[in-house]
Write an enzyme that holds these catalytic residues in place. Structure first.
Site: not given
Ligand code: ACO
Length: 331
Positions: A255, A115, A285
């Site tokens: 994020h 990520c 996500n």
């Protein structure tokens, strides 16, 4: 010699059409929309269609970024793609995109930082421009996490989605663009978030598949604690690098993993939620894609304007983390 200033000349994003809502998940696993919204803030996520892969999403985002920057693909010197869900082990997604957009003059490689892939990519790409090696670098974060998600595991199936975001880096006016960066890693925490099989340690076999080892495994509570701690720290280090403080930040673009993680990071930095770009409710996500998708939406909606100081911050498997401070100025 005066250091070159490097900024984002154009940005674009793309998410696949198919949507899976929390109510859809209620029908297949033991969960509820209420639980998912309360614990994560996620309401729905986009996932790739049959036959669609990461390079398809990355190519769409790259085309939009090129259009936004008003440059041709031949001007790109380097393509970096942050991804953990490449179409195949090799060639890289970056090479597939290079061919799709006909960036015939570009070198191309993928980068694995989960990520944190987009912030790692910005740091890497901007270094080539600062050094004078390249003039225009295309940085993409692109993922099809739905392909490595165990849709029967309620601990992870509720969290992830697919998408891509792309930025064109190039020289910008002095005092603008990327002002500070920070990157970090802690390989000791690698087991907290991983896909155990399918690599050289545990090649895919009938047994690894029957044990579902080709899917993402996560210790959610530990990752949560790590994320909350590291997000504020890395933003503060990047701000220090930029000779700024949290008070100077106009927008935080974090994020998008979990609303509660985002809220506590904002609190630690002393930023009210109206100065945080959030879209985790719509996409879940999307790993390396989440920051550039949120940044693109923040800009295209008119929220982020020239002169604003934005702090991008990512964390993820590895463990990895990183932040980028940008004084926004788009020609
Ligand atoms: N629906 C209903 N109940 C559930 C679900 C679900 N989908 N998942 C877990 N539960 C249950 C658990 O079994 C547990 O029940 P119990 O108390 O009877 O044992 C209870 O809910 C609480 O579970 P917790 O895991 O403690 O819930 P928590 O509030 O910690 O939320 C979550 C879990 C959402 C996974 C959270 O820990 C989290 O977001 N962690 C970070 C994850 C993350 O960001 N990962 C990505 C990192 S980025 C990257 O690199 C990809």
């Amino acid at each position: 010699m005066k250091e070159r200033s490097v900024g984002i000349l154009g940005i674009g994003s793309y998410v696949p059409e198919k949507i899976i809502t929390n109510f859809d998940l209620e029908k297949t696993i033991d969960t509820t929309d209420k639980w998912i919204v309360e614990r994560t803030g996620i309401r729905e996520r986009h996932v790739v269609a049959e036959g669609e892969a990461t390079s398809d999403l990355a190519t769409r985002a790259a085309e939009r970024a090129l259009l936004d920057a008003g440059i041709s693909a031949e001007e790109i010197d380097l393509i970096i793609v942050g991804t953990v869900t490449p179409d195949m082990q090799f060639p890289s997604v970056a090479c597939l995109v290079q061919n799709n957009i006909k960036a015939v003059n570009a070198a191309a490689f993928d980068l694995t930082a989960v990520c944190s892939g987009f912030v790692y990519g910005l740091a890497t790409g901007s270094s080539f421009i600062k050094a004078g090696t390249y003039k225009k670098v295309l940085v993409i974060g692109a993922e099809s996490l739905s392909k490595i998600t165990d849709w029967s595991d309620r601990n992870t199936a509720i969290l992830f989605g697919d998408g891509a975001g792309a930025a064109i880096l190039g020289e910008t006016d002095a005092g603008y663009g990327i002002l500070g960066i920070d990157m970090g890693a802690d390989g000791n925490g690698g087991d907290l978030l991983r896909v155990p099989a399918g690599g050289s340690r545990l090649p895919t076999t009938e047994e690894t598949i029957s044990q579902r080892l080709h899917y993402t495994q996560m210790d959610g509570n530990e990752v949560f604690k790590f994320a909350v701690k590291v997000m504020g720290e890395t933003v503060n280090k990047a701000l220090e690098n930029a000779k700024l403080t949290a008070k100077d930040v106009t927008y935080l673009v974090p994020h998008q993993a979990n609303m509660r993680i985002i809220q506590s990071a904002a609190k630690r930095l002393g930023l009210p939620m109206d100065r945080v770009v959030v879209n985790v409710d719509k996409y879940g996500n999307t790993s390396a894609a989440s920051i550039p998708i949120a940044l693109d939406e923040g800009i295209k909606s008119g929220r982020i304007k020239n002169g604003d100081v934005i702090a991008l911050v990512g964390f993820g498997g590895g463990l990895t983390w990183g932040a980028t401070i940008i004084k926004w100025s788009k020609p």
